[in-house]
Enzyme design. Structure first.
Site, short mmCIF file in Angstrom:
data_model
loop_
_atom_site.label_atom_id
_atom_site.label_comp_id
_atom_site.label_asym_id
_atom_site.label_seq_id
_atom_site.Cartn_x
_atom_site.Cartn_y
_atom_site.Cartn_z
N LYS A 47 -10.60 0.26 -2.12
CA LYS A 47 -10.44 -0.16 -0.94
C LYS A 47 -10.86 0.90 0.08
O LYS A 47 -10.29 2.16 -0.22
CB LYS A 47 -9.25 -0.42 -0.31
CG LYS A 47 -8.78 -0.57 0.98
CD LYS A 47 -7.38 -1.16 1.26
CE LYS A 47 -6.95 -1.18 2.79
NZ LYS A 47 -5.63 -1.71 3.04
N ASP A 74 0.87 -1.06 -0.01
CA ASP A 74 0.20 -0.11 -0.06
C ASP A 74 1.13 1.10 -0.19
O ASP A 74 1.55 1.49 1.03
CB ASP A 74 -0.96 0.00 1.15
CG ASP A 74 -2.11 -0.85 1.13
OD1 ASP A 74 -2.12 -1.79 0.24
OD2 ASP A 74 -3.10 -0.80 1.78
N LYS A 81 -7.18 3.50 -2.82
CA LYS A 81 -7.61 3.43 -1.38
C LYS A 81 -7.80 4.92 -0.64
O LYS A 81 -7.25 5.77 -1.15
CB LYS A 81 -6.51 2.71 -0.43
CG LYS A 81 -6.65 2.63 1.04
CD LYS A 81 -5.60 1.92 1.43
CE LYS A 81 -5.51 2.09 3.18
NZ LYS A 81 -4.29 1.54 3.65
#
Length: 227
Positions: free
Chosen positions: A192, A95, A159
């Site tokens: 996400k 990430d 995300k």
């Protein structure tokens, strides 16, 4: 649909990212994610060894953050860190944090190249890439541009939040925001939702809005699973 713990766990990245945690505290909090069969435990690079021990003989996978939580390092530095992370072995996903200052400046070409460099090194090593775009710092139009940049940079996920951004109006993975992002993504990238996902009801609502994964702080996973 029955929202069983097994089903909900398959959506959760159990985040253990507090930099002040001791090794023993890290292990204890990581094992909560393993206990509830979360999709991954998400950790800082220095915690990889502990995380690998925790997930051994389980179905829970390893996610590691890169250039967290600001995303403002040089691209070459991000890539070097990604390589160092991947070399530790057993990494399922990384990430990274987008350089959202550059996005807010309108330099989308920089942002895309930054993401592309990371996706290249990740995908060459069969590692997934999520891009944290820090939506609480962005306008709706900027969020749409962030979706575009993540798609053009060939990331696997976009995300919402790091959970460490400080601002006046922190909403994290707000259901209306997620609905807009999923619509904007239009199946071209996974979404996400991370930030303010602290209850079973919120997680279920986000799943119904179309998320593919949720970032859940290590203090909230048990609350979600125990209802």
């Amino acid at each position: 649909m029955r929202y069983t713990n097994e089903f909900l766990g398959s959506f959760i990245d159990h985040a253990v990212l507090d930099p002040q945690l001791t090794d023993e505290q890290l292990k204890e909090k990581m094992m909560t994610g393993v206990k509830y069969n979360c999709k991954t435990i998400c950790v800082n690079p220095s915690a990889i060894t502990i995380a690998k021990e925790c997930i051994q003989d389980s179905d829970t996978k390893l996610c590691v953050v890169c250039d967290f939580p600001f995303g403002s390092s040089l691209t070459s530095s991000k890539v070097a860190q990604a390589i160092s992370i991947i070399e530790q072995g057993n990494v399922f996903e990384i990430d990274m944090v987008m350089n959202y200052g550059k996005l807010k400046s309108g330099d989308l070409n920089y942002v895309i190249k930054d993401i592309q460099a990371m996706s290249d090194v990740c995908h060459q090593n069969q590692v997934g890439l999520k891009v944290i775009v820090e939506t609480d710092a962005l306008s709706e139009d900027e969020v749409k541009k962030a979706v575009y940049c993540c798609i053009e940079g060939h990331a696997d996920f976009i995300k919402t939040s790091t959970g460490y951004f400080k601002g006046e109006n922190i909403v994290g993975a707000d259901p209306q925001l997620i609905e807009m992002m999923v619509k904007e993504a239009n199946g071209r990238i996974k979404v996400k939702g991370s930030g303010c996902v602290r209850s079973r009801e919120r997680l279920i609502k986000l799943i119904e809005k179309g998320i593919d994964r949720a970032g859940v702080g290590c203090g909230s996973t048990a609350n979600i699973m125990e209802g």
